[in-house]
Write a protein that holds these residues in place. Structure first.
Motif, short mmCIF file in Angstrom:
data_model
loop_
_atom_site.label_atom_id
_atom_site.label_comp_id
_atom_site.label_asym_id
_atom_site.label_seq_id
_atom_site.Cartn_x
_atom_site.Cartn_y
_atom_site.Cartn_z
N ALA A 18 0.83 -1.21 0.00
CA ALA A 18 0.00 0.00 0.00
C ALA A 18 0.87 1.25 0.00
O ALA A 18 0.57 2.22 -0.70
N ALA A 19 1.95 1.22 0.80
CA ALA A 19 2.84 2.37 0.84
C ALA A 19 3.51 2.59 -0.51
O ALA A 19 3.68 3.72 -0.96
N ASP A 20 3.89 1.48 -1.17
CA ASP A 20 4.52 1.60 -2.49
C ASP A 20 3.56 2.18 -3.51
O ASP A 20 3.92 3.06 -4.29
N ASN A 21 2.31 1.70 -3.48
CA ASN A 21 1.31 2.24 -4.40
C ASN A 21 1.03 3.71 -4.11
O ASN A 21 0.87 4.51 -5.02
N LEU A 22 0.97 4.05 -2.82
CA LEU A 22 0.74 5.44 -2.45
C LEU A 22 1.89 6.32 -2.93
O LEU A 22 1.69 7.41 -3.44
N ARG A 23 3.13 5.79 -2.79
CA ARG A 23 4.28 6.55 -3.24
C ARG A 23 4.21 6.79 -4.73
O ARG A 23 4.49 7.89 -5.20
N GLU A 24 3.83 5.76 -5.50
CA GLU A 24 3.75 5.90 -6.94
C GLU A 24 2.65 6.87 -7.34
O GLU A 24 2.76 7.60 -8.32
N ASN A 25 1.54 6.87 -6.57
CA ASN A 25 0.41 7.73 -6.93
C ASN A 25 0.63 9.17 -6.54
O ASN A 25 0.01 10.07 -7.09
N THR A 26 1.48 9.42 -5.55
CA THR A 26 1.67 10.78 -5.08
C THR A 26 3.01 11.37 -5.51
O THR A 26 3.25 12.55 -5.32
N ALA A 27 3.89 10.54 -6.06
CA ALA A 27 5.21 11.02 -6.43
C ALA A 27 5.12 12.00 -7.58
O ALA A 27 4.16 12.02 -8.34
N LEU A 28 6.17 12.80 -7.71
CA LEU A 28 6.26 13.70 -8.84
C LEU A 28 6.60 12.92 -10.10
O LEU A 28 7.24 11.87 -10.05
N VAL A 29 6.18 13.42 -11.22
CA VAL A 29 6.48 12.79 -12.50
C VAL A 29 7.24 13.78 -13.37
O VAL A 29 7.10 14.99 -13.23
N GLY A 30 8.04 13.23 -14.26
CA GLY A 30 8.81 14.08 -15.15
C GLY A 30 8.93 13.45 -16.53
O GLY A 30 9.18 12.25 -16.66
N SER A 31 8.72 14.26 -17.55
CA SER A 31 8.87 13.81 -18.93
C SER A 31 9.23 15.02 -19.79
O SER A 31 9.08 16.17 -19.37
N ALA A 32 9.71 14.74 -20.98
CA ALA A 32 10.05 15.80 -21.94
C ALA A 32 9.39 15.47 -23.27
O ALA A 32 9.45 14.33 -23.73
N SER A 33 8.74 16.47 -23.88
CA SER A 33 8.03 16.26 -25.14
C SER A 33 8.33 17.39 -26.10
O SER A 33 8.60 18.52 -25.69
N THR A 34 8.27 17.08 -27.38
CA THR A 34 8.44 18.09 -28.42
C THR A 34 7.72 17.61 -29.67
O THR A 34 7.47 16.42 -29.85
N SER A 35 7.37 18.55 -30.53
CA SER A 35 6.69 18.20 -31.77
C SER A 35 7.71 17.77 -32.83
O SER A 35 8.88 18.13 -32.76
N VAL A 36 7.22 16.99 -33.78
CA VAL A 36 8.07 16.47 -34.85
C VAL A 36 7.56 17.01 -36.18
O VAL A 36 6.36 16.92 -36.48
#
Length: 317
Positions: A53-71
């Motif tokens: 449960a703690a692991d799932n909570l960590r995944e659900n509340t953690a920050l996310v990071g990605s990089a996107s650009t148009s092609v």
């Protein structure tokens, strides 16, 4: 009781082995041991559940990071089809991928589609809120005599980079063709799109908002492609894609498409770069040289053969 009966009873008592009955102290000890084992098992189960449960909570509340650009679309990218396996990048996709590597990745809290829609709706304010950024609703657009409709004609996805070769990709792209329909020939509109990922049927979470781009009528050569590298916060799993299209200046979604409509947006095997690491295992080979008599004799034997070879060569010369 007669003598025969007594004799038989005595024989049975003598020949029958006696079974020892556990003492009260032994039963008490066994009961305590059983209770301790059961309590330990229960605590282990609860601990495992709490950890999950703690692991799932960590995944659900953690920050996310990605990089996107148009092609930029060209004949090569337009010719690419959807594939569940990774494929080589075209020159324009590679150029965009190089740009991604230069981007600074900023972590952000997870944001669901419901939250994004609520934020956009909150910006639809009355004229009395002067000085505040406002968006109009679709109804207000119709009241102004603007009549056109939007649609996302098709969409697809492509998989590119899988560093550890486990079948889950860190880099992928989503391509879609948005159209605007009107009574007027050559109708155009300025739009942008929100792109979402859903992990294995979970909530839709925003991972990118595109820049503004222009669409014209139902032209078939104005596909818009977004190349993305997931950096952190995306566990190894299968993800669905959803695209919401907005017209600039308006708060309502004008068109949407998702994995419910197209298989090309369904179940993409993805993971963030922090889980897509290629680990090189160092193999150390140890050679043990024994100092026993056999090894010493073997070495002397080699030396002897060497001397014999030298003597023979000397004689031949």
């Amino acid at each position: 009781m007669n003598r025969l009966t007594m004799k038989t009873s005595q024989q049975l008592a003598t020949n029958t082995p006696l079974t020892k009955t556990p003492s009260t102290k032994t039963l008490s000890a066994l009961g305590k041991l059983y209770s301790a084992i059961k309590a330990t098992a229960l605590l282990t189960m609860l601990g495992s559940g709490a950890a999950m449960a703690a692991d799932n909570l960590r995944e659900n509340t953690a920050l996310v990071g990605s990089a996107s650009t148009s092609v930029v679309q060209d004949e090569q990218t337009l010719a690419q089809g959807f594939s569940r396996a990774g494929q080589a990048m075209t020159s324009t996709q590679q150029a965009s991928a190089d740009q991604l590597k230069q981007q600074k990745v900023e972590l952000a809290p997870r944001k669901t589609r419901a939250q994004v829609i609520a934020e956009r709706q909150a910006l639809t304010l009355s004229s009395s809120d002067a000085g505040t950024k406002t968006l109009k609703s679709s109804a207000q657009r119709l009241e102004a005599g603007i009549y056109h409709e939007f649609a996302i004609y098709e969409a697809s996805s492509r998989l590119f980079e899988d560093i550890d070769y486990d079948g889950f990709y860190r880099t992928f792209s989503v391509t879609f063709d948005a159209d605007v329909h009107s009574y007027y020939l050559g109708e155009h509109a300025n739009v942008y799109a929100d792109l979402y990922l859903s992990r294995n049927g979970g909530p839709w979470e925003l991972y990118h908002t595109t820049d503004v781009f222009t669409i014209v009528d139902d032209a078939s050569d104005d596909d818009f492609e977004v190349l993305t590298t997931l950096h952190t916060g995306y566990p190894t799993d299968h993800y669905d894609v959803l695209i919401d299209l907005y017209e600039v200046g308006y708060s309502d979604i004008v068109a949407t498409i998702s994995s419910d409509d197209l298989d090309d947006l369904y179940g993409l095997p993805l993971e963030s770069a922090d889980r897509d690491q290629y680990v090189v295992e160092e193999v150390v080979t140890e050679v043990e040289v024994s100092g026993g008599s056999l090894s010493v004799g073997w070495l002397f034997g080699l030396l002897g053969l060497g001397w014999l070879s030298l003597i023979r060569r000397h004689k031949q010369d």
